[in-house]
Design an enzyme around this catalytic site. Structure first.
Site, PDB file in Angstrom:
ATOM      1  CE  LYS A   5      76.650  41.902  39.513  1.00  0.00           C
ATOM      2  NZ  LYS A   5      77.044  41.495  40.747  1.00  0.00           N
ATOM      3  CE1 TYR A  48      80.770  38.842  37.534  1.00  0.00           C
ATOM      4  CE2 TYR A  48      78.835  37.452  37.393  1.00  0.00           C
ATOM      5  CZ  TYR A  48      79.617  38.607  37.583  1.00  0.00           C
ATOM      6  OH  TYR A  48      78.710  39.593  37.960  1.00  0.00           O
ATOM      7  CG  PHE A  98      81.905  34.208  45.807  1.00  0.00           C
ATOM      8  CD1 PHE A  98      81.801  34.718  44.439  1.00  0.00           C
ATOM      9  CD2 PHE A  98      82.932  34.556  46.334  1.00  0.00           C
ATOM     10  CE1 PHE A  98      82.629  35.653  44.107  1.00  0.00           C
ATOM     11  CE2 PHE A  98      84.009  35.441  45.944  1.00  0.00           C
ATOM     12  CZ  PHE A  98      83.879  36.253  44.763  1.00  0.00           C
ATOM     13  NE  ARG A 104      84.821  48.326  39.050  1.00  0.00           N
ATOM     14  CZ  ARG A 104      84.714  47.204  39.657  1.00  0.00           C
ATOM     15  NH1 ARG A 104      83.805  46.084  38.693  1.00  0.00           N
ATOM     16  NH2 ARG A 104      85.047  46.602  40.569  1.00  0.00           N
ATOM     17  CB  THR A 141      83.190  44.409  45.175  1.00  0.00           C
ATOM     18  OG1 THR A 141      83.978  44.900  44.060  1.00  0.00           O
ATOM     19  CG2 THR A 141      82.509  43.139  45.028  1.00  0.00           C
ATOM     20  NE  ARG A 166      78.136  46.848  42.696  1.00  0.00           N
ATOM     21  CZ  ARG A 166      79.341  46.380  42.295  1.00  0.00           C
ATOM     22  NH1 ARG A 166      80.593  46.746  42.771  1.00  0.00           N
ATOM     23  NH2 ARG A 166      79.210  45.299  41.472  1.00  0.00           N
ATOM     24  CG  ASN A 172      77.234  43.449  43.848  1.00  0.00           C
ATOM     25  OD1 ASN A 172      76.535  43.011  42.918  1.00  0.00           O
ATOM     26  ND2 ASN A 172      78.450  43.542  44.084  1.00  0.00           N
ATOM     27  CG  HIS A 175      79.309  43.169  35.441  1.00  0.00           C
ATOM     28  ND1 HIS A 175      80.316  42.754  36.219  1.00  0.00           N
ATOM     29  CD2 HIS A 175      79.829  43.793  34.305  1.00  0.00           C
ATOM     30  CE1 HIS A 175      81.667  42.679  35.408  1.00  0.00           C
ATOM     31  NE2 HIS A 175      81.199  43.212  34.319  1.00  0.00           N
ATOM     32  CD  GLU A 200      83.314  42.332  32.064  1.00  0.00           C
ATOM     33  OE1 GLU A 200      82.920  43.598  31.935  1.00  0.00           O
ATOM     34  OE2 GLU A 200      84.051  41.924  32.727  1.00  0.00           O
TER      35      GLU A 200
END
Ligand code: DAT
Ligand code: MG
Length: 153
Positions: free
Chosen positions: A13, A53, A61, A89, A95, A106, A116, A119, A130
């Site tokens: 990100k 998203y 948010f 993951r 998250t 993270r 964070n 993705h 995606e």
């Protein structure tokens, strides 16, 4: 791809890019043994991010998330390997960085859910959606690495 391999979409990100963590994050996937199949630095527009998203469109948010994700370049990647969606993951952590164990990306590099840094697709279905959203088929490389046979029994 061989029979039991799969692909996942991973994106660093804008905060991860700005904080100079691109190399560190790529290193972790590379040293784990996964294969980079596609990568680009991209300033994503809000339309792309709203699609990316779309499952979260009713969350309070959502608009802030889309604005943040379009605030600077992201590194979009496709990583390939055995069980890479689930393992990716786990490598990311939870998250919320507060819940992420040390040793995860993270858990090691960030402190707040809104920043964070990374993705990762959470299912085979989302990975396919995606990857198709962020990459054209011709941008994804299908190749053999010399280490493949040493990683897969
Ligand atoms: P993940 O990125 O782990 O798949 P998600 O899909 O539920 O998590 O949410 C996407 C992103 O939205 C997440 O990485 C950060 C942001 N986000 C999630 N929950 C949030 C919350 N409660 N407040 C603010 N931002 C949140
Ligand atoms: Mg998600």
């Amino acid at each position: 791809m061989s029979g039991n391999e799969e692909r996942t979409f991973i994106a660093i990100k804008p905060d991860g890019v700005q904080r100079g963590l691109i190399g560190e994050i790529i290193k972790r996937f590379e040293q784990k043994g996964f294969k980079l199949a596609a990568m680009k630095l991209i300033q994503a527009d809000e339309d792309l991010l709203r699609q990316h998203y779309c499952d979260l469109k009713d969350q309070p948010f959502f608009h802030r998330l889309v604005r943040f994700m379009s605030s600077g370049p992201v590194v979009a990647m496709v990583w390939e390997g055995f069980d890479v969606i689930k393992t990716g993951r786990i490598m990311l952590g939870e998250t919320n960085p507060t819940d992420s164990k040390p040793g995860t990306i993270r858990g090691d590099f960030c402190i707040q859910v809104v920043r964070n840094i990374i993705h990762g697709s959470d299912s085979l279905e989302s990975a396919n959606t995606e990857i198709n959203l962020w990459f054209k088929p011709e941008e994804i490389c299908d190749y053999t690495k010399c280490q493949d046979s040493w990683l897969n029994g």
